[in-house]
Design a protein around this motif. Structure first.
Motif, mmCIF file in Angstrom:
data_model
loop_
_atom_site.group_PDB
_atom_site.id
_atom_site.type_symbol
_atom_site.label_atom_id
_atom_site.label_comp_id
_atom_site.label_asym_id
_atom_site.label_seq_id
_atom_site.Cartn_x
_atom_site.Cartn_y
_atom_site.Cartn_z
ATOM 1 N N ILE A 173 0.564 -1.270 -0.098
ATOM 2 C CA ILE A 173 0.078 -0.285 -0.105
ATOM 3 C C ILE A 173 1.055 1.226 0.103
ATOM 4 O O ILE A 173 1.836 1.331 0.691
ATOM 5 C CB ILE A 173 -0.961 -0.042 1.320
ATOM 6 N N ALA A 174 0.356 2.286 -0.855
ATOM 7 C CA ALA A 174 1.160 3.609 -1.076
ATOM 8 C C ALA A 174 0.492 4.486 -0.445
ATOM 9 O O ALA A 174 -0.522 4.891 -1.041
ATOM 10 C CB ALA A 174 1.605 3.683 -2.347
ATOM 11 N N PHE A 175 0.866 5.013 0.824
ATOM 12 C CA PHE A 175 0.261 6.331 1.208
ATOM 13 C C PHE A 175 0.869 7.572 0.681
ATOM 14 O O PHE A 175 2.091 7.689 1.062
ATOM 15 C CB PHE A 175 0.217 6.221 2.943
ATOM 16 N N GLU A 176 0.355 8.271 -0.047
ATOM 17 C CA GLU A 176 1.041 9.203 -0.880
ATOM 18 C C GLU A 176 0.648 10.747 -0.534
ATOM 19 O O GLU A 176 -0.669 10.829 -0.201
ATOM 20 C CB GLU A 176 0.706 8.825 -2.380
ATOM 21 N N THR A 177 1.513 11.543 -0.606
ATOM 22 C CA THR A 177 1.397 12.861 -0.415
ATOM 23 C C THR A 177 0.480 13.362 0.712
ATOM 24 O O THR A 177 -0.437 14.122 0.910
ATOM 25 C CB THR A 177 0.675 13.544 -1.681
ATOM 26 N N ILE A 178 0.993 12.781 1.728
ATOM 27 C CA ILE A 178 0.329 12.717 3.253
ATOM 28 C C ILE A 178 0.775 14.312 3.744
ATOM 29 O O ILE A 178 1.948 14.527 3.925
ATOM 30 C CB ILE A 178 0.572 11.602 4.162
ATOM 31 N N PRO A 179 -0.268 15.056 4.202
ATOM 32 C CA PRO A 179 0.215 16.573 4.381
ATOM 33 C C PRO A 179 0.171 16.788 5.827
ATOM 34 O O PRO A 179 0.790 17.884 6.225
ATOM 35 C CB PRO A 179 -0.907 17.522 3.575
ATOM 36 N N SER A 180 -0.224 16.095 6.695
ATOM 37 C CA SER A 180 -0.234 16.251 8.203
ATOM 38 C C SER A 180 0.138 15.089 9.043
ATOM 39 O O SER A 180 -0.227 13.792 8.721
ATOM 40 C CB SER A 180 -1.751 16.830 8.584
ATOM 41 N N ILE A 181 0.649 15.411 10.179
ATOM 42 C CA ILE A 181 1.050 14.446 11.249
ATOM 43 C C ILE A 181 -0.169 13.412 11.742
ATOM 44 O O ILE A 181 -0.331 12.538 11.788
ATOM 45 C CB ILE A 181 1.845 15.062 12.419
ATOM 46 N N LYS A 182 -1.232 14.375 11.840
ATOM 47 C CA LYS A 182 -2.442 13.687 12.211
ATOM 48 C C LYS A 182 -3.189 12.658 11.300
ATOM 49 O O LYS A 182 -3.520 11.552 11.613
ATOM 50 C CB LYS A 182 -3.761 14.688 12.347
ATOM 51 N N GLU A 183 -3.094 12.814 9.994
ATOM 52 C CA GLU A 183 -3.224 12.150 9.100
ATOM 53 C C GLU A 183 -2.407 10.999 9.032
ATOM 54 O O GLU A 183 -2.886 9.700 8.763
ATOM 55 C CB GLU A 183 -3.642 12.662 7.705
ATOM 56 N N CYS A 184 -1.123 10.999 9.245
ATOM 57 C CA CYS A 184 -0.178 10.154 9.245
ATOM 58 C C CYS A 184 -0.399 9.011 10.341
ATOM 59 O O CYS A 184 -0.550 7.829 10.329
ATOM 60 C CB CYS A 184 1.438 10.561 9.333
ATOM 61 N N GLN A 185 -0.733 9.675 11.594
ATOM 62 C CA GLN A 185 -1.033 8.934 12.790
ATOM 63 C C GLN A 185 -2.355 8.001 12.472
ATOM 64 O O GLN A 185 -2.486 6.730 12.901
ATOM 65 C CB GLN A 185 -1.564 9.796 13.976
ATOM 66 N N ALA A 186 -3.636 8.561 11.678
ATOM 67 C CA ALA A 186 -4.589 7.609 11.419
ATOM 68 C C ALA A 186 -4.199 6.401 10.442
ATOM 69 O O ALA A 186 -4.577 5.458 10.794
ATOM 70 C CB ALA A 186 -5.485 8.808 10.526
ATOM 71 N N LEU A 187 -3.360 6.785 9.606
ATOM 72 C CA LEU A 187 -3.155 5.765 8.664
ATOM 73 C C LEU A 187 -2.229 4.691 9.530
ATOM 74 O O LEU A 187 -2.535 3.315 9.090
ATOM 75 C CB LEU A 187 -2.126 6.466 7.484
ATOM 76 N N VAL A 188 -1.159 5.086 10.253
ATOM 77 C CA VAL A 188 -0.439 4.125 10.992
ATOM 78 C C VAL A 188 -1.263 3.353 11.752
ATOM 79 O O VAL A 188 -1.281 2.077 11.713
ATOM 80 C CB VAL A 188 0.458 4.884 11.669
ATOM 81 N N GLU A 189 -2.357 3.763 12.431
ATOM 82 C CA GLU A 189 -3.290 3.283 13.150
ATOM 83 C C GLU A 189 -4.318 2.064 12.535
ATOM 84 O O GLU A 189 -4.459 0.962 12.745
ATOM 85 C CB GLU A 189 -4.093 4.269 14.160
ATOM 86 N N VAL A 190 -4.871 2.716 11.460
ATOM 87 C CA VAL A 190 -5.747 2.046 10.809
ATOM 88 C C VAL A 190 -4.940 0.806 9.927
ATOM 89 O O VAL A 190 -5.706 -0.202 9.578
ATOM 90 C CB VAL A 190 -6.425 2.612 9.585
#
Length: 318
Positions: A173-190
């Motif tokens: 899975i390629a998590f791309e162009t992530i602009p915020s730490i909060k969204e990074c945290q959400a993706l790490v958790e999911v």
């Protein structure tokens, strides 16, 4: 050995893996599509319904493979089930099928690599764009939307997208162009909800030090490194000259089992020294197969390149 295990094994090799370039960089593929909220949906639907468009999309991916790409990404960056339902009028079930078709198309192109002289298989990366991508207002380059969304809301948004890509058999899975730490945290958790899957995380960066929401890139890397399922972390869709300073600043934070990923926008000149420590590497917006061929030559030093007359024809791909 699973495809994810094969990819991890390839990442341990000395030379970098080469990614593909930008979706829609080739004439004839996306000329009739505007960047509206439903453009990826319309692209995928047209590809699945119209045989000529289906062929063009597979041909587009195959051109990147012939040019030396080891990994090709799916046309699902801007896709979302809520978007398909609201903008295309599809049911949830049909929306899932449409999203999964992006993986099937990429796999169709990857399987054709067995006819080429590079015998190692091409991997398929299932593209997951940020929440801002489906808004189609450029907010993935600012990340301001994250302030009004909770981590749980972001997880709920991304979960069905990831589930479709995993169910369709994406290798990574390629998590791309992530602009915020909060969204990074959400993706790490999911991502933990899919324990057999692995991914990479690449950030949208505002300058030589920060990601798009103004947070330090080093802080973003630390957040991403909380996941044991990430193969790589890095940057994409950015000017080439910011890549090396960003990665240098966070070099000490990278665990030994992870590597960097970097695929900036079209470059005028690429510092080939960067390729020694970056894996995978490739291109984002405006990067065409010829650019990937050039990159492979400079980073791997082999003859895996695609001249105009080497590109596949209808007869060779049908």
């Amino acid at each position: 050995m699973s495809s994810a295990s094969c990819l991890r094994e390839r990442l341990r090799e000395d030379q970098p893996l080469i990614l593909d370039g930008g979706l829609g960089t080739e004439p004839g593929l996306c000329v009739c599509l505007s960047f509206a909220k439903d453009w990826i949906g319309r692209l995928l639907r047209e590809i699945n319904i119209i045989s000529d468009c289906h062929f063009l999309n597979v041909l587009h991916m195959l051109r990147f493979i012939i040019s030396g790409a080891d990994i090709i990404t799916t046309a699902t960056y801007q896709a979302s089930i809520p978007g398909f339902v609201s903008h295309l009028g599809l049911s949830v079930g049909d929306s899932r099928k449409l999203l999964m078709s992006g993986v099937y198309l990429a796999k169709e192109a990857a399987e054709k690599r067995s006819d080429l002289k590079w015998r190692k298989s091409a991997f398929v990366a299932g593209s997951v764009g940020p929440y801002g991508a489906h808004l189609a207002n450029g907010s993935e380059y600012k990340g301001t939307y994250a302030a009004r969304l909770t981590v749980e809301r972001l997880k709920d948004f991304h979960r069905p997208h990831i589930e479709c890509l995993v169910d369709a058999g994406a290798d990574v899975i390629a998590f791309e162009t992530i602009p915020s730490i909060k969204e990074c945290q959400a993706l790490v958790e999911v991502l933990r909800e899919f324990p057999s899957s692995e991914a990479w995380m690449s950030f949208s960066c505002g300058d030589h030090k920060t990601i798009a929401d103004g947070s330090l890139f080093t802080d973003a890397v630390q957040m991403a490194c909380r996941s044991k399922q990430l193969l790589a972390v890095g940057v994409n869709c950015c000017p080439p000259d910011v890549v090396e300073p960003l990665l240098d600043a966070a070099q000490s934070l990278l665990p030994p089992e992870m590597t960097w990923v970097a695929y900036p926008n079209k470059w005028d000149a690429w510092d080939t020294k960067l390729g020694v420590c970056v894996c995978p590497t490739g291109g984002c917006c405006f990067v065409r197969p010829a650019d990937i061929a050039w990159l492979r030559q400079h980073l791997k030093g082999d003859d895996a390149k695609c001249e105009p007359n080497d590109c596949p024809t209808t007869e060779s791909t049908s």
